[in-house]
Scaffold this motif. Structure first.
Motif, PDB file in Angstrom:
ATOM      1  N   MET B  34       0.967  -1.101  -0.013  1.00  0.00           N
ATOM      2  CA  MET B  34      -0.037  -0.050   0.555  1.00  0.00           C
ATOM      3  C   MET B  34       1.146   1.471  -0.096  1.00  0.00           C
ATOM      4  O   MET B  34       0.555   2.321  -0.906  1.00  0.00           O
ATOM      5  CB  MET B  34      -1.287  -0.021   0.989  1.00  0.00           C
ATOM      6  CG  MET B  34      -1.384   0.924   1.381  1.00  0.00           C
ATOM      7  SD  MET B  34      -3.467   1.591  -0.529  1.00  0.00           S
ATOM      8  CE  MET B  34      -4.596   0.202   0.056  1.00  0.00           C
ATOM      9  N   ALA B  35       1.750   0.707   0.729  1.00  0.00           N
ATOM     10  CA  ALA B  35       2.387   2.359   0.937  1.00  0.00           C
ATOM     11  C   ALA B  35       3.861   3.081  -0.284  1.00  0.00           C
ATOM     12  O   ALA B  35       3.443   3.737  -1.102  1.00  0.00           O
ATOM     13  CB  ALA B  35       4.008   2.113   1.740  1.00  0.00           C
ATOM     14  N   ALA B  36       3.940   1.643  -1.210  1.00  0.00           N
ATOM     15  CA  ALA B  36       4.283   1.757  -2.668  1.00  0.00           C
ATOM     16  C   ALA B  36       3.340   2.412  -3.272  1.00  0.00           C
ATOM     17  O   ALA B  36       3.554   3.377  -3.945  1.00  0.00           O
ATOM     18  CB  ALA B  36       4.869   0.893  -3.360  1.00  0.00           C
ATOM     19  N   LEU B  37       2.052   2.091  -3.253  1.00  0.00           N
ATOM     20  CA  LEU B  37       1.237   2.470  -4.311  1.00  0.00           C
ATOM     21  C   LEU B  37       0.686   3.792  -4.634  1.00  0.00           C
ATOM     22  O   LEU B  37       0.239   4.213  -4.997  1.00  0.00           O
ATOM     23  CB  LEU B  37       0.076   1.522  -3.444  1.00  0.00           C
ATOM     24  CG  LEU B  37      -1.093   1.717  -5.290  1.00  0.00           C
ATOM     25  CD1 LEU B  37      -1.294   1.271  -6.449  1.00  0.00           C
ATOM     26  CD2 LEU B  37      -2.917   1.094  -4.417  1.00  0.00           C
ATOM     27  N   ILE B  38       0.213   4.337  -2.983  1.00  0.00           N
ATOM     28  CA  ILE B  38       0.145   5.533  -2.829  1.00  0.00           C
ATOM     29  C   ILE B  38       1.459   6.484  -2.633  1.00  0.00           C
ATOM     30  O   ILE B  38       0.773   7.935  -2.453  1.00  0.00           O
ATOM     31  CB  ILE B  38      -0.668   5.848  -1.206  1.00  0.00           C
ATOM     32  CG1 ILE B  38       0.353   5.659  -0.239  1.00  0.00           C
ATOM     33  CG2 ILE B  38      -2.132   4.751  -1.519  1.00  0.00           C
ATOM     34  CD1 ILE B  38      -0.563   5.784   1.614  1.00  0.00           C
ATOM     35  N   ALA B  39       2.474   6.163  -2.435  1.00  0.00           N
ATOM     36  CA  ALA B  39       3.453   6.683  -3.115  1.00  0.00           C
ATOM     37  C   ALA B  39       3.657   8.273  -4.214  1.00  0.00           C
ATOM     38  O   ALA B  39       4.387   9.124  -4.201  1.00  0.00           O
ATOM     39  CB  ALA B  39       5.106   6.378  -3.033  1.00  0.00           C
ATOM     40  N   ARG B  40       2.637   7.998  -5.144  1.00  0.00           N
ATOM     41  CA  ARG B  40       2.301   8.582  -6.766  1.00  0.00           C
ATOM     42  C   ARG B  40       1.027   8.293  -6.847  1.00  0.00           C
ATOM     43  O   ARG B  40       0.343   7.442  -6.311  1.00  0.00           O
ATOM     44  CB  ARG B  40       3.110   8.304  -7.311  1.00  0.00           C
ATOM     45  CG  ARG B  40       3.718   7.286  -8.056  1.00  0.00           C
ATOM     46  CD  ARG B  40       4.693   7.003  -8.875  1.00  0.00           C
ATOM     47  NE  ARG B  40       3.921   7.176 -10.273  1.00  0.00           N
ATOM     48  CZ  ARG B  40       4.669   6.252 -11.015  1.00  0.00           C
ATOM     49  NH1 ARG B  40       5.237   5.573 -10.547  1.00  0.00           N
ATOM     50  NH2 ARG B  40       3.628   5.952 -11.546  1.00  0.00           N
ATOM     51  N   SER B  41       0.399   9.602  -7.402  1.00  0.00           N
ATOM     52  CA  SER B  41      -1.293   9.352  -7.518  1.00  0.00           C
ATOM     53  C   SER B  41      -1.468   9.634  -9.269  1.00  0.00           C
ATOM     54  O   SER B  41      -2.239   8.994  -9.102  1.00  0.00           O
ATOM     55  CB  SER B  41      -1.920  10.813  -6.736  1.00  0.00           C
ATOM     56  OG  SER B  41      -1.391  11.987  -7.631  1.00  0.00           O
TER      57      SER B  41
END
Ligand SMILES: [Fe+3]
Ligand SMILES: [Fe+3]
Ligand SMILES: [Mg+2]
Lengths: 190, 190
Positions: B34-41
């Motif tokens: 999740m942290a990797a996924l929300i690191a950019r949008s």
């Protein structure tokens, strides 16, 4: 009768892929799933049944997250056809609406020659391709005045697989990836 | 940097679900995904980032074919909020854009009471819910003049799970299923 034949197909193909990887067992067990799927056509979303005036269209219906299989609706406008092409993986083709002609090809001395008769595939018919059983064919809408639709199951993410089209005379191969005609999928989980 | 963070997340969560079913191990191993996924949008399709003038929206991004997990974008218009609600499965909430206030609740003598301070979750923050760690909360857009977006991972097909909203005074529960705001999913397989 299933409430959602597409969802049921996806769930059963996922379970099948979890337990089998042998091509002949996949064909054997996927064929009845395809037969159930194409037994009716009311489950296919309108967005995935639209022809294009220029080219046949390929709408991704589902891709296995581990890319072990994908399911696509092929929509043929009147008279539309593919070039001679391969798949480089196994595939099952089930006719949903209208009809298709399928002609298999085999290489003989550097030239691609038609094998046997051209087949007429009508609703409910299921055809198979793969590098082990014959992977090269040309498909066309059997109708010149109406849309035909077939549902294709492949042993990978077909839109991203490196494949070939063939010039029948020269035998020359050209690389291609088909991609998909839409940037959305049906939401079967509602 | 991944070419397609959403696709990468789906593949890794599928592999994780194939090898783990214990909630605490799922939390532990899904959190860095999740942290990797929300690191950019920039990977979130426009169609799944649209607010509605009346209600917060829930766009399904992916559902595991065996319904072991689902991933949803929540899009909050200015000032929009949920009722007090539960999930009845584990969930991870990652803030992508804007900010959210989250208030946890616990039942005391038939009444739902706020627990601890309301939390402010800003981009990159990850919150967790589940019946074992506390499943009841109320969430609202921290902004009254802009859209906020969070990405939610749940241990099931969240749109079809039987859940509850609670009246804080009476403690009374009402059944609901959230459904999803669109009948399409992003095609991450192109
Ligand atoms: Fe073909
Ligand atoms: Fe919630
Ligand atoms: Mg589970």
């Amino acid at each position: 009768m299933s409430a959602n034949p597409l969802k049921e197909f996806v769930v059963e193909m996922t379970r099948l892929s979890d337990r089998e990887s042998d091509e002949s067992r996949l064909f054997e067990q996927a064929t009845p799933l395809m037969a159930a799927l194409i037994a009716r056509s009311d489950w296919l979303p309108e967005a995935c049944a639209q022809p294009d005036p220029r080219f046949y269209r390929q709408y991704l219906l589902h891709c296995d997250p581990l890319q072990r299989f994908s399911l696509v609706s092929f929509v043929w406008g009147p008279g539309q056809q593919t070039p001679i092409h391969d798949h480089t993986t196994w595939g099952l083709i089930g006719v949903l609406e209208g009809a298709e002609h399928s002609q298999k090809y085999a290489e003989e001395g550097g030239v691609w020659r038609p094998q046997r008769e051209e087949e007429l595939l009508e609703p409910g018919a299921i055809d198979a391709v793969s590098p082990t059983i014959g992977d090269v064919h040309k498909v066309r809408n059997a109708w010149d005045n109406r849309t035909s639709i077939s549902i294709h199951l492949y042993g990978g993410n077909i839109g991203q697989i490196d494949r070939h089209v063939f010039d029948p005379q020269s035998g020359r191969a050209k690389d291609f990836r088909s991609g998909y005609s839409l940037d959305t999928l049906p939401n079967i989980w509602s």
